[in-house]
Write an enzyme that holds these catalytic residues in place. Structure first.
Site, PDB file in Angstrom:
ATOM      1  NE  ARG A 167      54.189  38.412  59.515  1.00 20.00           N
ATOM      2  CZ  ARG A 167      54.585  37.033  60.301  1.00 20.00           C
ATOM      3  NH1 ARG A 167      55.040  37.220  61.620  1.00 20.00           N
ATOM      4  NH2 ARG A 167      54.609  35.945  59.542  1.00 20.00           N
ATOM      5  CG  ASN A 209      46.449  36.253  54.581  1.00 15.79           C
ATOM      6  OD1 ASN A 209      46.455  35.808  53.426  1.00 15.79           O
ATOM      7  ND2 ASN A 209      47.718  36.571  55.349  1.00 15.79           N
ATOM      8  CD  GLU A 290      52.096  33.364  52.235  1.00 13.05           C
ATOM      9  OE1 GLU A 290      53.455  33.501  52.594  1.00 13.05           O
ATOM     10  OE2 GLU A 290      51.339  33.910  52.549  1.00 13.05           O
ATOM     11  CE  LYS A 365      54.978  40.065  49.895  1.00 13.01           C
ATOM     12  NZ  LYS A 365      55.322  39.383  50.963  1.00 13.01           N
ATOM     13  CG  ASP A 370      57.760  37.697  52.713  1.00 10.39           C
ATOM     14  OD1 ASP A 370      57.347  38.550  52.443  1.00 10.39           O
ATOM     15  OD2 ASP A 370      57.132  36.629  53.453  1.00 10.39           O
ATOM     16  CD  GLU A 398      56.713  39.114  57.596  1.00  7.92           C
ATOM     17  OE1 GLU A 398      56.556  37.960  57.487  1.00  7.92           O
ATOM     18  OE2 GLU A 398      56.049  40.047  56.493  1.00  7.92           O
TER      19      GLU A 398
END
Length: 831
Positions: A167, A209, A290, A365, A370, A398
């Protein structure tokens, strides 16, 4: 005309005041720093004051370190901690109590200034407050106290070791390249300066990640250099860890958090990290999300996974574990109407409140999906009493235009921060949970995903920087007024000229509701493509028939998720009773969240009296129409700001105007086809000024279908028949003679840089290249779709009825000069 600026200084330009205005301020003779440690924010503050006074007022103040020399001397600025000021003989009895990082700012009768912090960081924050007031022509206040709302005010970078940024819409990383920490960390220090100026005190420097190579000996030493670069600005660093690192880096057979060898591995890593970064703030963990491995992979609980890292940090320092609540199954079966990704956070964490170590914080969040354009507050905040929480915002945009669309986010944030969750029947606004007031948390606060890159604009867009500035302001004071915040930023970034302030304020304050109107309204989420990684352009079909759980459940008859307890997924029951009762019933659910909580017919009447489908049509037309005003309003600033930044913003506003029409038409065409209910105003599917490319005379071009169908007007477009020869599309214009604006809608996707020319009556009107991916930097598609669809407009073209309009497209690579349609618009008409 002001000289061109690159944006590298952000809001810390310290533009000089006019001589007339500067004459109203004190001529400061010296700055006294109560500390001369090169790594201390106090000395940083003193040097910043020197630089700021020189730039803003053209004053050259001396720097010294002895408070005794300043006794009864006028026109002196003293900066330091309250402790050091008192130790040096200063009177602190009149200063109210300060929280950690808080500061006291005071102007005495002899025009001397005291900038005193509860700690070194607080002194630096006070210095920036003084300078940013001065840069706006505002005097130093008398007896001003400022304390933070919460101790944790952090940034999450999503930088990868190879230098890319997930992103990332502003070029490669300023931290990493080629799987290692960069050698030159100049930009890292500059970033820390920007962070400190809005009182952000911590940063996770790498992507959640994560990759195990972050912990190589070379990178551990590099992290020490990053910490050294940011420490003088009061910014401390932490890292995101890959849960399976014991297996992938050390070759262990497991990453089981209760395995002795795994525990020993993380102990060694933590000890090594503290050797290089003694003030490490801690670890950020994304696990069992994920496809990522985590404690559930090894039959352990989330708490056992978090506590593995928490215990290691306790043994070697005082860092914290921030454990992301973004845990969910991304292979959900949509055919089961009880399945709901929004339920996941509470389902995973609600019974674990007492099981986490006291240095574990849960990062939640702001909404349960999301970063959507509008979501209700995550109900997980209602289920944690003993375990402290951090809210996760985003600056990255995003799902919100990826910095290519202006979208000022504080109005969205306020809907979250001000929301009263009524926990135990008592007032429980989210901001009071985050401050720690409600449950007496010692550590809690804020994190935001930020994607600064190596571009001189930092975020790829000058206007997008308002969100980074505002995030710091809101993490410090969540009651901040969004208009006051944007206007401070405008004066610091561009100019205090009233026209500049008024124009940019207007565009900014309208931007989020406008984006919501043309992207996804009534709580349906952002109707973009979530299956592909772009998450950018319109693709409403992608919001269903996927395993990710971001569903609209749209069919021929109705739309929206039934999240009630009575007949749906039960999500509304995750809130306390007073809130749950509001969302459980259609009658009491606010229209702007109706489709989040309820599945209703397209003919359902809203509180406005409109049907759902007519609201969709109207909102998308209203939103897209308002965006058309942004660029003309911005053009009023020509000559009032520098030409480079003026053109940079103008280009993006014109692009946004075109792409908003792509959004409008895609969403409206899709739902018209889905439900068959016509727009009562006759606009959807009716474009009297539009010429479809497939209806033109074609040479070297061929007609192709577009998928999804709604990403093209009439569901078709044209592409060149070969990859090495130009194509020509022409037609006779049927419109009356006059002056028109001519727009060409085409596809600018990855794979090449096609070239175009537009002729009318044999005259070259304009030429352009399909190079937006090199200019805008957001996530681009390699297909002809809603991500790559765009428009270029040529204003004030003289047209005679019967003129031949001709477009010549020259392909490049796999970009076969695709064209969707041409609009010939009378002045004042929006296509």
């Amino acid at each position: 005309m002001p000289p061109d600026e690159s944006g590298i200084d952000g809001w810390l330009r310290y533009a000089p005041l006019s001589p007339e205005m500067a004459s109203n301020f004190t001529q400061y003779t010296s700055i006294i720093a109560l500390g001369n440690d090169e790594t201390s924010p106090v000395l940083t503050a003193a040097k910043e004051l020197q630089d700021g006074l020189n730039k803003i007022l053209k004053q050259r103040a001396n720097l010294s370190y002895d408070l005794a020399t300043s006794t009864d001397v006028a026109d002196v600025i003293v900066v330091g901690t309250i402790h050091n000021f008192s130790h040096a003989g200063g009177d602190v009895g009149h200063i109210p109590p300060l929280k950690e990082d808080g500061f006291w700012l005071d102007r005495s009768q002899n025009n001397s200034v005291q900038i005193l912090g509860q700690n070194d960081r607080g002194a630096l924050y006070g210095a920036f407050e003084f300078l940013m007031l001065l840069a706006q022509g505002k005097p130093c206040p008398f007896g001003y106290v400022s304390n933070p709302s919460a101790p944790i005010r952090w940034i999450n970078q999503w930088d990868n070791l190879d230098g890319s940024i997930e992103r990332g819409y502003a070029g490669p990383s300023i931290f990493f390249e080629n799987m290692a920490i960069q050698d030159d960390l100049t930009r890292v220090s500059q970033y820390a300066r920007l962070m400190a100026s809005v009182r952000l005190n911590g940063i996770i420097v790498n992507n959640v990640n994560s990759h195990h190579d972050l912990l190589s000996p070379r990178n551990l030493a590099g992290l020490g250099r990053v910490a050294d670069a940011m420490r003088p600005w009061g910014v401390h660093i932490g890292v995101a860890l890959f849960f399976d690192t014991p297996k992938s880096l050390a070759g262990l057979s497991t990453s089981d958090p209760l395995d002795p060898d795994v525990i020993a591995f993380w102990d060694r890593i933590t000890a090594q990290l503290y050797q290089h970064v003694p003030d490490l703030i801690g670890y950020l963990i994304k696990a069992n999300s994920e496809g990522q491995p985590g404690p559930l992979t090894y039959g352990r609980t989330l708490a056992e996974g978090a506590n593995l890292f928490a215990d290691a940090l306790k043994r070697y320092g005082d860092g914290v574990v921030v454990y992301r609540a973004f845990v969910y199954n991304h292979h959900l079966d949509e055919s089961d109407w009880k399945n709901d990704r929004a339920n996941a956070a509470v389902e995973y964490f609600e019974d674990m409140d007492t099981q986490f170590a006291d240095n574990v914080l849960i990062q939640i969040k702001y909404g349960p999906i999301d970063f959507q354009v509008r979501e209700p507050v995550s109900p997980l905040f209602c289920h944690l009493r003993k375990t402290s929480a951090i809210i996760e915002f985003q600056v990255t945009q995003e799902y919100l235009g990826q910095q290519s669309h202006v979208c000022y986010l504080p109005p969205l944030w306020r809907t979250i921060l001000d929301f009263d969750l009524r926990i135990d029947g008592k007032p429980s606004p989210v901001r009071e949970l985050l401050s720690g007031e409600r449950f007496k948390w010692k550590r809690s606060g804020y994190a935001a995903v930020v994607n600064v890159g190596s571009d001189s604009t930092w975020l790829g867009s000058h206007l997008a920087m308002s969100n980074l500035y505002a995030y710091g302001r809101y993490a410090w004071n969540p009651r901040s007024d969004e208009v006051a915040v944007i206007q401070d930023w405008i004066r610091l970034t561009f100019s205090s000229h009233p026209t500049v302030v008024n124009v940019v304020t207007g565009i900014s304050m309208e931007s989020w509701p406008t984006y919501e109107n043309y992207s996804g309204n009534l709580g349906i989420q952002t109707l973009c493509d979530i299956v592909k990684t772009c998450h950018y352009g319109p693709s409403p079909a992608a919001m269903d028939n996927n395993g990710w759980g971001q569903w609209t459940r749209a069919d021929a008859h109705g739309i929206g998720m039934d999240r009630t307890v009575a007949t749906g997924t039960g999500y509304s029951g995750q809130y306390p009773r007073e809130v749950s009762q509001i969302f459980e019933k259609i009658e009491s659910t606010p229209d702007n969240l109706l489709l989040w909580f309820h599945h209703v017919p397209y003919t359902h009447h809203l509180k406005s009296g409109k049907t759902v489908i007519q609201h969709f049509y109207d909102a998308h037309y209203e939103g897209a129409a308002n965006v058309q005003t942004f660029a003309p309003r911005w053009e009023a600033l020509s000559g009032l700001i520098d030409d480079a930044r003026f053109k940079h913003v103008l280009f993006r506003l014109k692009y946004q105007a075109g792409h908003s029409l792509v959004w409008r038409d895609s969403i409206n065409q899709f739902y018209l086809a889905k439900c068959g209910i016509a727009d009562k105003h006759g606009r959807v599917g009716h474009h009297p000024w539009r010429i479809e490319a497939e209806a033109m005379d074609l040479t070297g071009y061929t007609v192709v279908p577009i998928a999804p169908f709604e990403a093209a007007s009439g569901s078709k477009a044209i592409i060149t028949t070969t990859s090495d020869k130009p194509g020509i599309a022409k037609c006779n214009l049927p419109f009356d003679s006059g002056v028109y604006n001519i727009a060409v809608n085409y596809y600018d996707h990855l794979g090449g840089t096609a070239q175009y020319k537009l002729f009318v009556g044999g005259r070259l009107i304009g030429e352009w290249a399909g190079d937006l991916s090199k200019v805008l930097l957001h996530d681009f598609s390699d297909l002809r779709d809603g991500h790559s669809a765009t428009r270029i407009t040529f204003d004030s073209v003289q047209v005679k009825k019967g003129d031949i309009l001709e477009v010549v497209g020259t392909p490049d690579g796999t970009e076969l000069a695709p064209i969707d349609y041409i609009s010939v618009l009378p002045r004042g008409v929006i296509d």
